[in-house]
Scaffold this active site. Sequence first.
Site, PDB file in Angstrom:
ATOM      1  N   HIS A  63     -20.292   0.563 -17.892  1.00  0.00           N
ATOM      2  CA  HIS A  63     -20.193   1.397 -16.705  1.00  0.00           C
ATOM      3  C   HIS A  63     -19.438   2.674 -16.999  1.00  0.00           C
ATOM      4  CE1 HIS A  63     -21.188  -2.005 -13.711  1.00  0.00           C
ATOM      5  NE2 HIS A  63     -22.238  -1.458 -14.266  1.00  0.00           N
TER       6      HIS A  63
ATOM      7  N   CYS B  75     -42.432  11.834 -27.691  1.00  0.00           N
ATOM      8  CA  CYS B  75     -41.188  11.788 -26.916  1.00  0.00           C
ATOM      9  C   CYS B  75     -40.030  11.132 -27.639  1.00  0.00           C
ATOM     10  CB  CYS B  75     -41.426  11.114 -25.570  1.00  0.00           C
ATOM     11  SG  CYS B  75     -41.836   9.373 -25.725  1.00  0.00           S
TER      12      CYS B  75
HETATM   13  C1  PEP Z   1     -39.235   5.611 -28.696  1.00  0.00           C
HETATM   14  O1  PEP Z   1     -39.278   4.447 -29.090  1.00  0.00           O
HETATM   15  O2  PEP Z   1     -39.431   6.602 -29.426  1.00  0.00           O
HETATM   16  C2  PEP Z   1     -38.898   5.893 -27.292  1.00  0.00           C
HETATM   17  C3  PEP Z   1     -38.974   7.097 -26.800  1.00  0.00           C
HETATM   18  O3  PEP Z   1     -38.467   4.840 -26.555  1.00  0.00           O
HETATM   19  P1  PEP Z   1     -36.959   4.305 -26.571  1.00  0.00           P
HETATM   20  O4  PEP Z   1     -36.153   5.211 -27.461  1.00  0.00           O
HETATM   21  O5  PEP Z   1     -36.502   4.331 -25.155  1.00  0.00           O
HETATM   22  O6  PEP Z   1     -37.138   2.944 -27.136  1.00  0.00           O
END
Ligand code: PEP
Length: 755
Positions: free
Chosen positions: A369, A682
């Site tokens: 938290h 991403c």
């Molecule tokens: C990834 O695996 O690249 C991703 C964006 O997901 P996370 O980092 O949340 O696992």
Amino acid sequence: MQGAGMTSVSRRLLGRLRDVMAGSGSAQNRLDKVVTLIAADMVAEVCSCYVMRAGEVLELFSTEGLKKESVHQTRLRVGEGLVGDIAAHARPLALADAQAHPNFVFRPETGEEIFHSLMGVPIIRGARVVGVLVVQNRTMRHYTDEEMETLETVAMVLAELVASGELVDRAELVPVDGNALLPLRLDGVKLNGGVGLGVAVLHRPRITIRRLVAEDPDVEAERLKKALASIRSALEELFSRPEMRDGEHRDVLETYRMFTEDTGWLNRIGEAIRTGLTAEAAVQKVHDDTRARMSQIADPYLRERMHDFEDLANRLLLRLSGDEDGTPRPELPEAAILIGRNLGPMELFDYDPKRLRGLVLEEGSATSHVAIVARALDIPVVGRVKDVLDKIEPMDQVICDGDSGQVFIRPPEDIRETFAEALSQRQLRLAVYARLRDLPAVTREGVRIAIHMNAGLLLDLQHLHDSGADGIGLYRTELPFMARSSLPDVAAQSLLYRKILDQAEGKPVVFRTLDVGGDKVLPYWNPYDEDNPALGWRSIRITLDRPAVMRHQLRALLRAAAGRELSVMFPMIAEVAELMQARKILDIEVAREARIGNPLPGKLLVGTMLEVPALALQLDALLPLVDFVSVGTNDLTQFLFAVDRGNPRIAERYDTLAPTMIRFMRYVAAKCREYGVSLSVCGEMAGRPLEAMALIGVGIRSLSVSAPAIGAVKTMVRSLDVVALEAYLETLLESPDHSLRGKLRSFAQDHDIAL
Ligand code: PEP
Ligand code: MG
């Protein structure tokens, strides 16, 4: 009847103990009197006190009933014998026939063979066992729960004496670390990014309780009530602040508010008061008991929740031990780095956030938290720094590097200057990026690159507008699930998602469905102990197996969108069949909403993450079924190279700029183009300018990166010549090199690409 009788017995005993403890004589002398008193009062032939010595050894320090010559001679390792067992598990033991117990060890020097029954309790100070208190009887006596309670209460009174160090010959104390004044670099875990420089302020919430035994239990109960009321009103004040209007840190404090109403906990404190303790001693006792027992629990979520109780207990103690209004802590120096074992969610608000440049914790995890609150206040945090409190002195110079998870203590001048320089460079760069905010991310020849932002908290939304991002390319929905103590219902989720869409003001948001499991453990689902959690029951595997959870989340998303565009993305898809199954659940929810007459999203886009390499070999079947794909390079890299992303020993072994990885991305980009499906990347890779450049070089036109990375990536894009880069990359892709990093960096240099 019997309970009331015991209470008065222990009250009488406590009164006598108070007189002895406050009396004159050496600490040893007082301890000897105490054990005699206990033995008499509890009608036991033996009462002994063992004290924890250096090297995890329990030494008999005082006894009534065992042979006196064994005092300071009899020693047991933690875990050895029944006494060692009590210390090892921090829990009491009562045995009518102790000698029949498998852990019993016989120490002839004590003469204890004639005693059959044994009851012992740990003596706890803070979260540490500092000794063991034992009574023994000749007969096979069955000790009652009330007797156990009494002995525990007495052990608590004794704790101050045992832990005071007065009993132990000073010369024998463990020497302090001789290196204490040298510069140190300590490794920890990144809990919140950013770098801070300042002087150490130690967060030591421990309060010394001076008054342990009460005159009148009713007065104490009243004091407790008042202290609780004042904490609740302080919480109300906090809730009324503008920065608390919404966001996950509000959820955190809501959970905290529930603790102040926890009847189990409050009843136990009430009971302790009725045995004759002062309100503060009662709070401390119940807290120490719980904490010592909880420290045996491996579940990280439950352990984290302990800190909420700890925060509450400390707050109560502050008020009860004289500091009636719980005055905020002393003023911080101009630039302070706070160092502590762990902090409760409310404690950070006690310090002036403008002066707080960093937080270093011995414990903590990304879902603590305090980490969520620190993120809201934009304070860099490094957690799990082993023994940092022992290695640091107040006012030491400290650098808290939340970007690399390192802490520098008493850094030499040159390191300090380097960091200070880096910090001011960063400020400068931020100013430059701010000016880029409204300029498009286009390459020199005018190729448009979409730069989206990754988010996971409502408060991240503010960066959507001040960074100039095109939208949110990845909204990680799991964080709010982790900040709460139970699964949020449809209404709560839909409220949150609606706020996100409102605050996005028409910019697109891609909601990723619940991606928990692995290291992201939810409190209300029993995590299985898995040998390979990254390859285990996680993410879409959980939500397909628990479709109600998925349905509620999708329903909440549909309702939040109501007339607006909604993008839903499923994580960790390994085969097309999984995507089809998830999509079917979405279709069911869409039909259900339509049936009950709720407005549907104006437009519904469905996508998948590509994190499992197997999915890349199913693109011909997959792509006709989706509107978009987003490559999660964090998980993808670990699966492509079979390398655990959380293991620092090998995390750097393979490079994301390996030719294999870039070829992989080129293949996926070409396939998506062929099917007219939008593609984005991403993972963290997309936020590093050199890596982003390589991705663009193989045909990727959309990136989703963390907010602080947007400026640097956009700067790179605006200085890039894509055509030249594409041609160059073609020549490198078949190379057997470990990495293309060096070559790409030279290319950037030769072409004036800003990295
Ligand atoms: C990834 O695996 O690249 C991703 C964006 O997901 P996370 O980092 O949340 O696992
Ligand atoms: Mg992932």
